[in-house]
Design an enzyme around this catalytic site. Structure first.
Site, PDB file in Angstrom:
ATOM      1  N   PHE A  58      11.134 121.564  55.553  1.00  0.00           N
ATOM      2  CA  PHE A  58      11.041 120.374  54.708  1.00  0.00           C
ATOM      3  C   PHE A  58      11.615 119.129  55.380  1.00  0.00           C
ATOM      4  CE2 PHE A  58      10.702 123.878  51.649  1.00  0.00           C
ATOM      5  CZ  PHE A  58       9.502 123.523  51.055  1.00  0.00           C
TER       6      PHE A  58
ATOM      7  N   TYR B  67      27.306 134.044  65.945  1.00  0.00           N
ATOM      8  CA  TYR B  67      26.560 132.868  66.391  1.00  0.00           C
ATOM      9  C   TYR B  67      26.901 132.525  67.828  1.00  0.00           C
ATOM     10  CZ  TYR B  67      25.664 132.073  61.381  1.00  0.00           C
ATOM     11  OH  TYR B  67      25.295 132.203  60.061  1.00  0.00           O
TER      12      TYR B  67
ATOM     13  N   GLY C  53      10.350 118.563  58.329  1.00  0.00           N
ATOM     14  CA  GLY C  53       9.193 118.225  59.142  1.00  0.00           C
ATOM     15  C   GLY C  53       8.966 119.095  60.357  1.00  0.00           C
TER      16      GLY C  53
ATOM     17  N   SER D  31      19.987 127.657  54.988  1.00  0.00           N
ATOM     18  CA  SER D  31      18.599 127.216  55.178  1.00  0.00           C
ATOM     19  C   SER D  31      18.057 126.500  53.942  1.00  0.00           C
ATOM     20  CB  SER D  31      17.695 128.404  55.537  1.00  0.00           C
ATOM     21  OG  SER D  31      18.063 128.951  56.770  1.00  0.00           O
TER      22      SER D  31
ATOM     23  N   LEU E 142      16.831 123.701  53.683  1.00  0.00           N
ATOM     24  CA  LEU E 142      15.638 122.924  54.023  1.00  0.00           C
ATOM     25  C   LEU E 142      14.506 123.828  54.516  1.00  0.00           C
ATOM     26  CD1 LEU E 142      17.301 119.852  55.756  1.00  0.00           C
ATOM     27  CD2 LEU E 142      16.267 119.954  53.494  1.00  0.00           C
ATOM     28  N   GLY E 143      14.561 125.096  54.139  1.00  0.00           N
ATOM     29  CA  GLY E 143      13.507 126.012  54.548  1.00  0.00           C
ATOM     30  C   GLY E 143      13.436 126.170  56.051  1.00  0.00           C
ATOM     31  N   ARG E 144      14.615 126.361  56.674  1.00  0.00           N
ATOM     32  CA  ARG E 144      14.718 126.475  58.137  1.00  0.00           C
ATOM     33  C   ARG E 144      14.125 125.250  58.833  1.00  0.00           C
ATOM     34  NH1 ARG E 144      16.585 131.635  58.912  1.00  0.00           N
ATOM     35  NH2 ARG E 144      16.082 133.132  57.297  1.00  0.00           N
ATOM     36  N   GLY E 145      14.346 124.107  58.192  1.00  0.00           N
ATOM     37  CA  GLY E 145      13.891 122.850  58.773  1.00  0.00           C
ATOM     38  C   GLY E 145      12.478 122.457  58.385  1.00  0.00           C
TER      39      GLY E 145
ATOM     40  N   HIS F  21      29.221 139.277  56.491  1.00  0.00           N
ATOM     41  CA  HIS F  21      27.948 138.653  56.825  1.00  0.00           C
ATOM     42  C   HIS F  21      26.754 139.464  56.333  1.00  0.00           C
ATOM     43  CE1 HIS F  21      26.076 135.927  60.191  1.00  0.00           C
ATOM     44  NE2 HIS F  21      25.462 135.804  59.048  1.00  0.00           N
TER      45      HIS F  21
END
Length: 347
Positions: A219, A65, A221, A212, A214-217, A133
């Site tokens: 959900f 990262y 928004g 993830s 939140l679905g890669r953000g 990983h």
């Protein structure tokens, strides 16, 4: 969901080997870019400290990262926190990217050198949870895990984890040394792990760490109620592209409606759904904003019945989700190595 500072984030056992973590973790990857521009170092340290002060003690990073910068950032934040109260996870195995995609390495020598380098960058004497990983299919998993077992015996790592591994690899690795946790993508719109991966983890007493969640953000928004930053890798992610995004917005609207029913935000509902999948499930959402951190923590207070969980699941029929969860060979970018697992053979 106001007064998130008063939310008590419970502690749970992650796996059956003794590791105790906060039920909600924090994924640090985004602090070094990918979803947005990298945050300033002082801001990254601030949000990690804020997460800790609000009850999150489980922090996730990786050597890849930010090309090592994320571990350095996390290490600086740890200097300002009580080390014994933090559960630190990092990862090795992605060595870079070339024209064919990710370069994955899992030789014993590489695993050891990566661990030593991560300890130095993080400025710690030990790593609580050390993941492979991605799986190097050119190296027998037994050889990699045997070296990680030595690192446990030397006190450099406490527990061993895998990320994006097949059922066969999980079983073979666990036979060499108990695997404490599997990190895998799991969210309302990514549920393929439920058929085989989750059952084998529960059979073997391995904790599950959804990334993830939140679905890669989605959900939260992203690309639905707020525009994507131009430098975000999401602008070329299959589920956020063109007609796929238009189709997926229908799913978001359903979750938004259900969120109103439960008096919470769509992100809180989506995260609560993951949290309610079991006591052995510890999601690691990440964010660069305090308000989003507070929103995520508030999800702990959203209580869902079995009927609620079914209603939420039914609102996101997997066959209606448009676009694959990964890039595949579609994009070869600097984001790809941190977000796209290679196809792993089951040998």
């Amino acid at each position: 969901m106001a007064d998130n500072q008063r939310v008590q984030v419970p502690k749970v056992k992650l796996g059956s080997q003794g590791l105790e973590v906060s039920k909600l973790g924090f994924g640090c990857m985004g602090l070094s870019g990918v979803y947005n521009s990298p945050v300033a170092e002082e801001d990254g340290i601030l949000i990690i400290k804020e997460a800790f002060n609000k009850g999150i003690t489980f922090f996730d990073t990786a050597d890849v990262y930010g090309a090592h910068s994320n571990e350095i950032l996390v290490g600086k934040a740890l200097k300002q926190l009580p080390r014994e109260k933090v559960q630190l996870a990092t990862k090795f195995g992605i060595a870079g990217i070339n024209a064919d995609g990710m370069i994955v390495r899992g030789t014993p020598e590489y695993a050891r050198s990566c661990c030593e380098a991560s300890l130095t960058r993080l400025g710690v004497d030990y790593i609580d949870l050390y993941y492979q990983h991605r799986i190097d299919t050119s190296v027998p998993i037994e050889e990699t895990i045997s070296e990680l077992k030595k690192l446990v015996e030397e006190g450099k790592i406490k527990y061993i984890g895998l990320s994006e591994a097949s059922v066969d690899t999980i079983r073979r690795a666990h036979a060499v040394h108990p695997i404490t946790a599997l990190q895998i993508e799991w969210s309302l719109w990514t549920r393929d792990v439920e058929e085989e991966i989750i059952p084998v983890c529960r059979e073997l007493g391995i904790g599950i760490v959804p990334y993830s969640p939140l679905g890669r953000g989605f959900f939260a928004g992203k690309a639905v109620v707020e525009s994507l930053p131009a430098d975000s890798f999401l602008v070329s992610h299959p589920r956020f592209l063109g007609e796929n995004l238009n189709k997926n917005k229908i799913i978001y609207d359903r979750i938004e409606t259900l969120a109103r029913k439960h008096h919470c935000s769509p992100a809180q509902l989506a995260l609560a759904w993951v949290l309610e999948q079991g006591d052995d499930v510890v999601p690691i959402p990440g964010t660069t904003k305090i308000k989003n951190l507070d929103d995520n923590i508030g999800s702990v207070r959203v209580k869902l019945t079995a009927e609620d969980l079914k209603e939420i699941s039914d609102a996101v029929p997997i066959e209606e989700v448009a676009g694959s969860r990964t890039y595949g060979n579609m994009v070869k970018s600097s984001w790809n190595f941190a977000n796209t697992p290679p196809k792993e053979s089951k040998v």
